[in-house]
Enzyme design. Structure first.
Site, PDB file in Angstrom:
ATOM      1  N   SER A 188       0.798  -1.224   0.000  1.00 33.36           N
ATOM      2  CA  SER A 188       0.000   0.000   0.000  1.00 33.36           C
ATOM      3  C   SER A 188       0.831   1.276   0.000  1.00 33.36           C
ATOM      4  O   SER A 188       0.392   2.291  -0.506  1.00 33.36           O
ATOM      5  CB  SER A 188      -0.948  -0.002   1.196  1.00 33.36           C
ATOM      6  OG  SER A 188      -0.226  -0.151   2.402  1.00 33.36           O
ATOM      7  N   HIS A 216      -5.114  -2.993  -3.168  1.00 25.09           N
ATOM      8  CA  HIS A 216      -4.629  -2.070  -4.210  1.00 25.09           C
ATOM      9  C   HIS A 216      -4.418  -2.732  -5.569  1.00 25.09           C
ATOM     10  O   HIS A 216      -3.967  -2.075  -6.500  1.00 25.09           O
ATOM     11  CB  HIS A 216      -3.331  -1.403  -3.745  1.00 25.09           C
ATOM     12  CG  HIS A 216      -3.518  -0.626  -2.488  1.00 25.09           C
ATOM     13  ND1 HIS A 216      -4.005   0.662  -2.467  1.00 25.09           N
ATOM     14  CD2 HIS A 216      -3.339  -0.968  -1.197  1.00 25.09           C
ATOM     15  CE1 HIS A 216      -4.096   1.078  -1.218  1.00 25.09           C
ATOM     16  NE2 HIS A 216      -3.697   0.102  -0.420  1.00 25.09           N
ATOM     17  N   LYS A 248     -11.486   1.406  -2.584  1.00 23.35           N
ATOM     18  CA  LYS A 248     -10.364   1.922  -3.356  1.00 23.35           C
ATOM     19  C   LYS A 248     -10.754   1.964  -4.839  1.00 23.35           C
ATOM     20  O   LYS A 248     -11.537   2.809  -5.221  1.00 23.35           O
ATOM     21  CB  LYS A 248      -9.114   1.139  -3.020  1.00 23.35           C
ATOM     22  CG  LYS A 248      -8.683   1.604  -1.614  1.00 23.35           C
ATOM     23  CD  LYS A 248      -7.732   0.771  -0.863  1.00 23.35           C
ATOM     24  CE  LYS A 248      -7.517   1.418   0.511  1.00 23.35           C
ATOM     25  NZ  LYS A 248      -7.059   0.490   1.521  1.00 23.35           N
TER      26      LYS A 248
END
Ligand SMILES: *Cc1c(COP(=O)(O)O)cnc(C)c1O
Length: 399
Positions: A188, A216, A248
């Site tokens: 991250s 991610h 995200k």
């Protein structure tokens, strides 16, 4: 009931000195303050009363304020109301949640998926459900805090291996077993990838679960954005557990865990952060279904990201800027000290560009950085503006 005393305890022991601790944090350039965002999440944002070009969200595909996603919340609320009203195991598990779970399982090619309220809670729940007190959990040194906290909550023996180093893990496993191995798929704060094929081999060789936190990678890597596992060509590997977040690249909120039927049923029985909490709003699940469909079908968003990443890296190389080696939308510029990272961030902000400084304890000591993140919502010109501002950072301050 007696009113609380307004003065300190008479003859008691002094309370901990919070104000002193806070002052020490400030002294160490580690004090953190929240910024006030006055627009939806987008590259051209207004923050603390000022227009900025922002490079610090995790909205990689530009879906956080997508009109169809926003409309799905409104329609979902009209259909389901707002609150779920109960935990999933009571009466909170709606048709919207069920449909999203089925679509997520199909997306990642796993038999089942289970929704959690947040990624933080998903990691706590999975690790504590699968690893018992005193069992060994191995983690990459740079894993996300929620994975570490999961092992602490489980009261497991937490051990760490060298960053992205499956050989180091294999060596260390030789003198003891492992119940579970956990890694970020895409790290991250660094944007680099975990070597999942070799980690999967090591895990299989020691009979341990391999938990991959792909917060991610999903939406960004692989065909249709299927994430790190697809990027590495890993299919259904026995013992592999995938955790994905929805706040995200998918631009909404929440998380899920995907894997075999028996794993998901075990989590439903044993994951405390799943059982003892209210189910998320069904309208949110409806919005995520729409965001997932857009993320899967609109390849141009990943292609745009790829172009922006290449543009930033080429420009930075020309300027001699020390970007960490990353092929993902997370492009860290290592500053070293927290003080220097803060100074760079302030200078960029004076130029109207927002890039947050990430400091210890989020990153290791001496590795404070600017965490630049790109989004499909950025234009090539935005990257050029960023590069111009980076070129003006004091060169003598570069590591
Ligand atoms: C953001 C993040 C989480 C936590 O997810 P939330 O849904 O924000 O709680 C977990 N793991 C990683 C690697 C993350 O980046």
């Amino acid at each position: 009931m007696a009113a609380p005393a307004e003065t300190g305890p008479v003859g008691g022991v002094a309370l901990p000195d919070l104000a002193g601790d806070l002052a020490a944090l400030r002294q160490a350039h580690r004090y953190r303050a929240r910024r006030l965002l006055e627009t939806p999440q987008r590259p051209r944002a207004r923050i603390d009363g000022r227009e900025v070009l922002s490079f610090c969200s995790n909205d990689y595909l530009g879906l956080a304020a997508h009109p169809q996603v926003v409309a799905a919340v409104t329609q979902g609320a009209a259909r389901w109301g707002l609150g779920s009203g109960a935990a999933h195991l009571v009466t909170g598990h709606s048709g919207a949640h069920q449909a999203l779970e089925e679509e997520l399982a199909d997306f990642v090619g796993q038999p089942r998926a289970l929704l959690f309220s947040t990624g933080y809670m998903a990691n706590l729940g999975v690790i504590a459900a699968l690893a018992g007190r005193g069992e060994t959990v191995w983690q990459d040194r740079l894993n996300h805090a929620s994975l570490i906290d999961g092992a602490l909550l489980a009261r497991a023996r937490l051990r760490r291996y060298a960053h992205a180093d499956a050989a180091d893990l294999a060596r260390r496993l030789a003198d003891g077993g492992a119940r579970l191995i956990a890694t970020d798929g895409v790290f991250s704060m660094d944007g680099d990838l975990a070597p999942l094929p070799t980690l999967a081999e090591v895990a299989a060789g020691s009979g341990a679960w391999l938990l991959v936190d792909d917060a991610h990678g999903l939406g960004v890597l692989g065909d249709e954005g299927r994430g790190s596992l697809a990027h590495w060509g890993l299919g259904a590997v026995p013992g592999l557990i995938l955790m994905g977040t929805l706040g995200k690249a998918f631009g909404t909120f929440g998380a899920f865990v995907a894997g075999p039927h028996a794993l998901i049923e075990t989590l439903i029985q044993r994951a405390r952060s799943y059982i003892y909490t209210t189910a998320p709003p069904p309208a949110l699940a409806e919005a995520t279904r729409v965001a997932l469909a857009i993320a899967r079908r609109e390849d141009w968003r990943r292609e745009r990201l790829g172009e922006l990443i290449a543009r930033l890296r080429a420009g930075a190389a020309e300027l001699g800027l020390p970007l960490a080696p990353s092929q993902t939308p997370i492009q860290p510029l290592i500053a070293g000290s927290a003080e220097r990272a803060l100074d760079w961030s302030r200078r960029l902000e004076e130029a109207g560009i927002l890039v947050t400084a990430i400091r210890p304890p989020t990153v290791p000591e001496g590795a404070a950085r600017l965490r630049i993140t790109l989004s499909a919502a950025h234009a090539p010109d935005d990257v050029d503006r960023l590069l111009e501002a980076l070129a003006d950072l004091p060169r003598e301050a570069m590591p």
